[in-house]
Design a protein around this motif. Structure first.
Motif, PDB file in Angstrom:
ATOM      1  N   ILE A  10       9.962   5.253   8.040  1.00  0.00           N
ATOM      2  CA  ILE A  10       9.472   3.878   8.220  1.00  0.00           C
ATOM      3  C   ILE A  10       8.136   3.886   8.971  1.00  0.00           C
ATOM      4  N   PRO A  11       7.265   2.939   8.653  1.00  0.00           N
ATOM      5  CA  PRO A  11       6.056   2.807   9.472  1.00  0.00           C
ATOM      6  C   PRO A  11       6.431   2.109  10.785  1.00  0.00           C
ATOM      7  N   LYS A  12       5.699   2.366  11.848  1.00  0.00           N
ATOM      8  CA  LYS A  12       6.009   1.709  13.121  1.00  0.00           C
ATOM      9  C   LYS A  12       5.536   0.258  13.134  1.00  0.00           C
ATOM     10  N   GLY A  13       4.585  -0.059  12.289  1.00  0.00           N
ATOM     11  CA  GLY A  13       4.093  -1.439  12.188  1.00  0.00           C
ATOM     12  C   GLY A  13       5.070  -2.308  11.415  1.00  0.00           C
ATOM     13  N   GLY A  14       4.993  -3.611  11.650  1.00  0.00           N
ATOM     14  CA  GLY A  14       5.908  -4.554  11.003  1.00  0.00           C
ATOM     15  C   GLY A  14       5.466  -4.948   9.604  1.00  0.00           C
ATOM     16  N   TYR A  15       5.937  -4.203   8.599  1.00  0.00           N
ATOM     17  CA  TYR A  15       5.635  -4.524   7.199  1.00  0.00           C
ATOM     18  C   TYR A  15       6.941  -4.711   6.444  1.00  0.00           C
ATOM     19  N   LEU A  16       6.934  -5.665   5.538  1.00  0.00           N
ATOM     20  CA  LEU A  16       8.139  -6.079   4.827  1.00  0.00           C
ATOM     21  C   LEU A  16       8.626  -5.050   3.809  1.00  0.00           C
ATOM     22  N   ASN A  17       7.711  -4.567   3.021  1.00  0.00           N
ATOM     23  CA  ASN A  17       8.090  -3.637   1.943  1.00  0.00           C
ATOM     24  C   ASN A  17       6.873  -2.787   1.563  1.00  0.00           C
ATOM     25  N   TYR A  18       7.061  -1.978   0.554  1.00  0.00           N
ATOM     26  CA  TYR A  18       6.011  -1.028   0.133  1.00  0.00           C
ATOM     27  C   TYR A  18       4.693  -1.727  -0.164  1.00  0.00           C
ATOM     28  N   ASN A  19       4.762  -2.805  -0.903  1.00  0.00           N
ATOM     29  CA  ASN A  19       3.547  -3.501  -1.309  1.00  0.00           C
ATOM     30  C   ASN A  19       2.824  -4.154  -0.140  1.00  0.00           C
ATOM     31  N   ASP A  20       3.609  -4.753   0.759  1.00  0.00           N
ATOM     32  CA  ASP A  20       3.031  -5.353   1.964  1.00  0.00           C
ATOM     33  C   ASP A  20       2.316  -4.260   2.769  1.00  0.00           C
ATOM     34  N   PHE A  21       2.964  -3.105   2.861  1.00  0.00           N
ATOM     35  CA  PHE A  21       2.408  -1.989   3.634  1.00  0.00           C
ATOM     36  C   PHE A  21       1.102  -1.480   3.023  1.00  0.00           C
ATOM     37  N   THR A  22       1.130  -1.168   1.738  1.00  0.00           N
ATOM     38  CA  THR A  22      -0.072  -0.579   1.127  1.00  0.00           C
ATOM     39  C   THR A  22      -1.223  -1.587   1.063  1.00  0.00           C
ATOM     40  N   GLU A  23      -0.888  -2.880   1.034  1.00  0.00           N
ATOM     41  CA  GLU A  23      -1.918  -3.911   0.972  1.00  0.00           C
ATOM     42  C   GLU A  23      -2.529  -4.214   2.351  1.00  0.00           C
ATOM     43  N   HIS A  24      -1.681  -4.185   3.404  1.00  0.00           N
ATOM     44  CA  HIS A  24      -2.152  -4.664   4.708  1.00  0.00           C
ATOM     45  C   HIS A  24      -2.292  -3.622   5.814  1.00  0.00           C
ATOM     46  N   ALA A  25      -1.685  -2.474   5.659  1.00  0.00           N
ATOM     47  CA  ALA A  25      -1.784  -1.466   6.728  1.00  0.00           C
ATOM     48  C   ALA A  25      -3.176  -0.842   6.726  1.00  0.00           C
ATOM     49  N   THR A  26      -3.550  -0.239   7.856  1.00  0.00           N
ATOM     50  CA  THR A  26      -4.848   0.430   7.936  1.00  0.00           C
ATOM     51  C   THR A  26      -4.768   1.772   7.188  1.00  0.00           C
ATOM     52  N   ASP A  27      -5.931   2.299   6.847  1.00  0.00           N
ATOM     53  CA  ASP A  27      -5.976   3.600   6.157  1.00  0.00           C
ATOM     54  C   ASP A  27      -5.258   4.655   6.992  1.00  0.00           C
ATOM     55  N   ARG A  28      -5.465   4.591   8.282  1.00  0.00           N
ATOM     56  CA  ARG A  28      -4.855   5.580   9.179  1.00  0.00           C
ATOM     57  C   ARG A  28      -3.329   5.491   9.150  1.00  0.00           C
ATOM     58  N   GLU A  29      -2.818   4.258   9.155  1.00  0.00           N
ATOM     59  CA  GLU A  29      -1.357   4.077   9.087  1.00  0.00           C
ATOM     60  C   GLU A  29      -0.802   4.625   7.768  1.00  0.00           C
ATOM     61  N   ILE A  30      -1.509   4.325   6.686  1.00  0.00           N
ATOM     62  CA  ILE A  30      -1.047   4.752   5.355  1.00  0.00           C
ATOM     63  C   ILE A  30      -1.077   6.275   5.242  1.00  0.00           C
ATOM     64  N   LEU A  31      -2.148   6.861   5.761  1.00  0.00           N
ATOM     65  CA  LEU A  31      -2.267   8.323   5.704  1.00  0.00           C
ATOM     66  C   LEU A  31      -1.189   8.987   6.564  1.00  0.00           C
ATOM     67  N   ASP A  32      -1.034   8.516   7.775  1.00  0.00           N
ATOM     68  CA  ASP A  32      -0.061   9.104   8.699  1.00  0.00           C
ATOM     69  C   ASP A  32       1.357   8.982   8.144  1.00  0.00           C
ATOM     70  N   PHE A  33       1.662   7.828   7.562  1.00  0.00           N
ATOM     71  CA  PHE A  33       2.986   7.592   6.983  1.00  0.00           C
ATOM     72  C   PHE A  33       3.243   8.567   5.827  1.00  0.00           C
ATOM     73  N   ASN A  34       2.275   8.687   4.934  1.00  0.00           N
ATOM     74  CA  ASN A  34       2.460   9.553   3.761  1.00  0.00           C
ATOM     75  C   ASN A  34       2.507  11.031   4.130  1.00  0.00           C
ATOM     76  N   ARG A  35       1.678  11.431   5.097  1.00  0.00           N
ATOM     77  CA  ARG A  35       1.739  12.818   5.563  1.00  0.00           C
ATOM     78  C   ARG A  35       3.084  13.058   6.249  1.00  0.00           C
ATOM     79  N   GLY A  36       3.598  12.013   6.897  1.00  0.00           N
ATOM     80  CA  GLY A  36       4.920  12.106   7.545  1.00  0.00           C
ATOM     81  C   GLY A  36       6.003  12.404   6.517  1.00  0.00           C
ATOM     82  N   ILE A  37       5.934  11.739   5.375  1.00  0.00           N
ATOM     83  CA  ILE A  37       6.908  11.978   4.298  1.00  0.00           C
ATOM     84  C   ILE A  37       6.836  13.452   3.879  1.00  0.00           C
ATOM     85  N   SER A  38       5.632  13.947   3.690  1.00  0.00           N
ATOM     86  CA  SER A  38       5.464  15.360   3.293  1.00  0.00           C
ATOM     87  C   SER A  38       6.030  16.309   4.338  1.00  0.00           C
ATOM     88  N   ARG A  39       5.803  15.976   5.598  1.00  0.00           N
ATOM     89  CA  ARG A  39       6.310  16.849   6.672  1.00  0.00           C
ATOM     90  C   ARG A  39       7.834  16.854   6.678  1.00  0.00           C
TER      91      ARG A  39
END
Ligand code: AMP
Length: 114
Positions: A45-74
């Motif tokens: 999960i991202p630490k920021g308050g996002y409703l779902n995948y689309n809300d996240f990819t649309e409104h999160a910062t690049d850094r949040e999106i990158l960190d989240f996706n790298r987290g999945i890989s880790r």
């Protein structure tokens, strides 16, 4: 639908509720699903308050999106799922039968190491 902080994952982020943590990063948290549907079932999960995948990819910062996706890989590496594969699922809304209204992905797999 607006994001509502009154959900279990927000409480896990704020340490109001305990979870079996797998990995934590600046912008994400990974923990075991409380009712696993596979031998390995981790939620990221991202630490920021996002409703779902689309809300996240649309409104999160690049850094949040990158960190989240790298987290999945880790997590995938940590759980040794790279070689044998895994499922990555993100349920959203009514059709997706989303139970917890905080963006999350399910990582489902099985380690063939043991
Ligand atoms: P869904 O919203 O349908 O994608 O699924 C939510 C997932 O969260 C389910 O697989 C639940 O088992 C899981 N879950 C609900 N509460 C907790 C909790 N406190 N700790 C860990 N997993 C949870």
């Amino acid at each position: 639908m607006e994001y509502d902080k009154n959900n279990v994952f927000y409480k896990i982020i704020n340490k109001e509720l305990k979870a079996n943590i797998v990995l934590e990063g600046e912008h994400f948290l990974a923990f075991h699903d409380i009712a696993p549907k596979a031998p390995i079932h981790v939620l990221v999960i991202p630490k920021g308050g996002y409703l779902n995948y689309n809300d996240f990819t649309e409104h999160a910062t690049d850094r949040e999106i990158l960190d989240f996706n790298r987290g999945i890989s880790r997590v995938i590496k940590l759980m040794k799922l790279e070689e044998n594969g895994f499922k990555l699922i993100s349920n959203a809304g009514k059709f997706g039968v989303q139970e917890v209204m905080h963006m999350h992905v399910h990582i489902l797999g099985k380690s063939f190491d043991d």
